[in-house]
Design an enzyme around this catalytic site. Structure first.
Site, mmCIF file in Angstrom:
data_model
loop_
_atom_site.group_PDB
_atom_site.id
_atom_site.type_symbol
_atom_site.label_atom_id
_atom_site.label_comp_id
_atom_site.label_asym_id
_atom_site.label_seq_id
_atom_site.Cartn_x
_atom_site.Cartn_y
_atom_site.Cartn_z
ATOM 1 N N HIS A 82 0.845 -1.194 0.000
ATOM 2 C CA HIS A 82 0.000 0.000 0.000
ATOM 3 C C HIS A 82 0.874 1.234 0.000
ATOM 4 O O HIS A 82 1.803 1.341 0.805
ATOM 5 C CB HIS A 82 -0.913 0.029 1.229
ATOM 6 N N ASP A 161 -15.557 2.503 7.003
ATOM 7 C CA ASP A 161 -14.533 3.496 6.661
ATOM 8 C C ASP A 161 -15.080 4.486 5.643
ATOM 9 O O ASP A 161 -14.818 5.680 5.720
ATOM 10 C CB ASP A 161 -13.273 2.819 6.109
ATOM 11 N N ARG A 168 -15.305 12.697 7.868
ATOM 12 C CA ARG A 168 -14.018 13.343 8.182
ATOM 13 C C ARG A 168 -13.688 14.422 7.160
ATOM 14 O O ARG A 168 -13.174 15.488 7.493
ATOM 15 C CB ARG A 168 -12.895 12.290 8.203
ATOM 16 N N SER A 183 -8.256 3.813 9.008
ATOM 17 C CA SER A 183 -8.892 3.868 7.690
ATOM 18 C C SER A 183 -8.106 3.026 6.681
ATOM 19 O O SER A 183 -8.662 2.152 5.996
ATOM 20 C CB SER A 183 -8.961 5.338 7.245
ATOM 21 N N LYS A 187 -8.960 -1.420 5.475
ATOM 22 C CA LYS A 187 -9.171 -1.898 4.096
ATOM 23 C C LYS A 187 -8.129 -2.951 3.730
ATOM 24 O O LYS A 187 -8.431 -3.929 3.053
ATOM 25 C CB LYS A 187 -9.118 -0.706 3.130
#
Ligand code: URA
Length: 433
Positions: A82, A161, A168, A183, A187
């Site tokens: 990621h 999320d 947010r 968050s 995922k």
């Protein structure tokens, strides 16, 4: 349980229990809690923070708020990556087939670009025929057979999320470390890989502007990932200038192909190898040095390029575009941006360069915008390079001639020059294992 009690507790800096966090996430997922109370709690979290235990409980609860991908049949071999976002960041296109060519399993979901940052799914879609939306069964079949499959992010993963992020975004509560960590990690946890390598970018084109802030985020993500039972490593990589020389979807695919074919050396290849090495270390249980050596050998042997062709074909993409990248359409309009002085490039505002690419049509300003696959920027000079007055700094590509002038101005303004020689920025600022 009453939401007001959770808000009061967090307002006073107290920790929320696992049951309270489950109550919150369940209420958010079902829509039974009013937005004003959830927003008040988010602001209290932003101001008072969360203990690691609370962040881990929030991450787990959000990961379990919807569907998840079961990659357990691959055991320790499943590995994901990621990136916290960047400009010109096409490393997934290189490391996914590379790591798969070494025997690991990369069955992953990637995002679309928004604002100045690009998204892997958009880049892949510039290859005609490539399907980013396939059934879970086909996803698993390709992962089994080929070892790599990359699809779009499913809205069914971590729906809590999605709702929290939307709140947010409009309540000034995005920049809270526990909320960012939960968050992102929720995922990734729901996406199922046993091992996860994080690329935490730092610099003018990244979410984190200082190495210190990037380290805090990286360490927290590693801690929380481990608390959720995953093998974790984070690399802190430089984003003070775009990675490689291409910014824009088809342009980036062509650059990634050049690396896979052994035609291009430099920062993009080295960062991709560093990330791939860490992915191999975790998934094949080897030292990071051995992982890096295996990654380099596999890339340079051409095996990663062969795996790329197998993967793209399995997902419906036209492999002739990989073999003959000149098939990718070239944008109708282009413009060279010329240096107006001689000197060394001392700094680049990578975010502004991403925005210039967006202005040319390579990115989206809102989620609903469409993108032009051939639009973007090819950089000719980066930090530390010397240029003479009149040299080409970059070439802009677009289908909209009217965007060229503004994008050229944005590009010029994104660069700083110095009369003194300037070192190239380091590619990697730290590793958290
Ligand atoms: N990306 C995410 O998915 N979530 C955040 O909170 C920030 C960046």
């Amino acid at each position: 349980m009453q939401m007001i009690d959770l808000i009061q507790k967090k307002k006073h800096g107290l920790s929320l229990s696992g049951e309270e966090i489950d109550f919150l996430v369940q209420g958010v997922t079902e829509g039974s809690l009013p937005d004003y109370q959830v927003s008040a709690l988010l602001m209290a979290v932003l101001l008072k923070g969360m203990e690691d235990e609370e962040t881990a409980a929030l991450t787990r609860a959000m990961a379990e708020s919807g569907g998840s991908i079961d990659l357990s049949e691959f055991g320790a071999l499943s590995v994901d990556k990621h990136s916290t976002g960047g400009v010109g960041d096409k490393t997934t296109l290189i490391l996914a087939p590379l790591v798969a060519a070494c025997g690991a399993k990369v069955a992953k979901m990637s995002g679309r670009g928004l604002g100045h940052t690009g998204g892997t799914v958009d880049k892949l879609e510039s290859i005609p025929g490539y399907r980013t939306e396939i059934s879970e069964k086909e996803f698993m079949d390709i992962a089994r057979k080929v070892g790599v499959c990359v699809i779009g992010q499913s809205g069914e993963l971590a729906p809590a999320d999605k709702k929290l992020y939307a709140l947010r975004d409009v309540t000034g509560t995005v920049d809270s470390i526990p909320l960012i960590v939960s968050s992102i990690m929720s995922k990734k946890i729901a996406a199922g890989a046993r091992s996860i390598v994080l690329d935490v970018t730092v610099g003018s084109g990244a979410f984190m502007k200082t190495v210190e802030d990037a380290k805090v985020l990286a360490e927290k993500m590693v801690t929380i990932g481990r608390a959720c039972g995953r093998n974790m490593t984070a690399l802190i990589t430089d984003m003070n200038e775009p990675l490689g020389h291409a910014v824009g979807n088809a342009l980036e695919v062509k650059e990634a192909l050049a690396v896979l074919k052994g035609q291009l050396e430099g920062d993009l290849k080295e960062v991709s190898l560093a990330l791939a090495g860490e992915m191999l270390a975790l998934s094949l249980s080897m030292s990071p040095e051995a992982g890096l050596a295996l990654a380099r050998e596999t890339l340079e042997s051409g095996a990663a390029y062969e795996k790329m062709k197998e993967w793209i074909q399995a997902q419906g993409g036209d492999v002739r575009y990989l073999e003959e990248p000149e098939r990718f359409p070239v944008a109708a309009c282009s413009l060279d941006v010329l240096a107006t002085r001689s000197g060394y490039i001392s700094a680049m505002d990578a975010e502004a360069i991403g925005q210039a690419a967006c202005r040319l049509g390579a990115g989206r300003r809102t989620k609903a915008d469409s993108i032009q696959m051939a639009a973007g920027i090819m950089l000719c000079a980066k930090i530390g390079d010397r240029v003479e007055n009149g040299d080409v700094l970059a070439t802009l590509y677009t289908e909209q001639a009217e965007s060229l002038e503004e994008a050229a101005r944005m590009y010029q303004e994104a660069l700083s020059f110095s009369d003194e020689a300037v070192p190239h920025p380091p590619l990697i600022h730290g590793v958290i294992r």
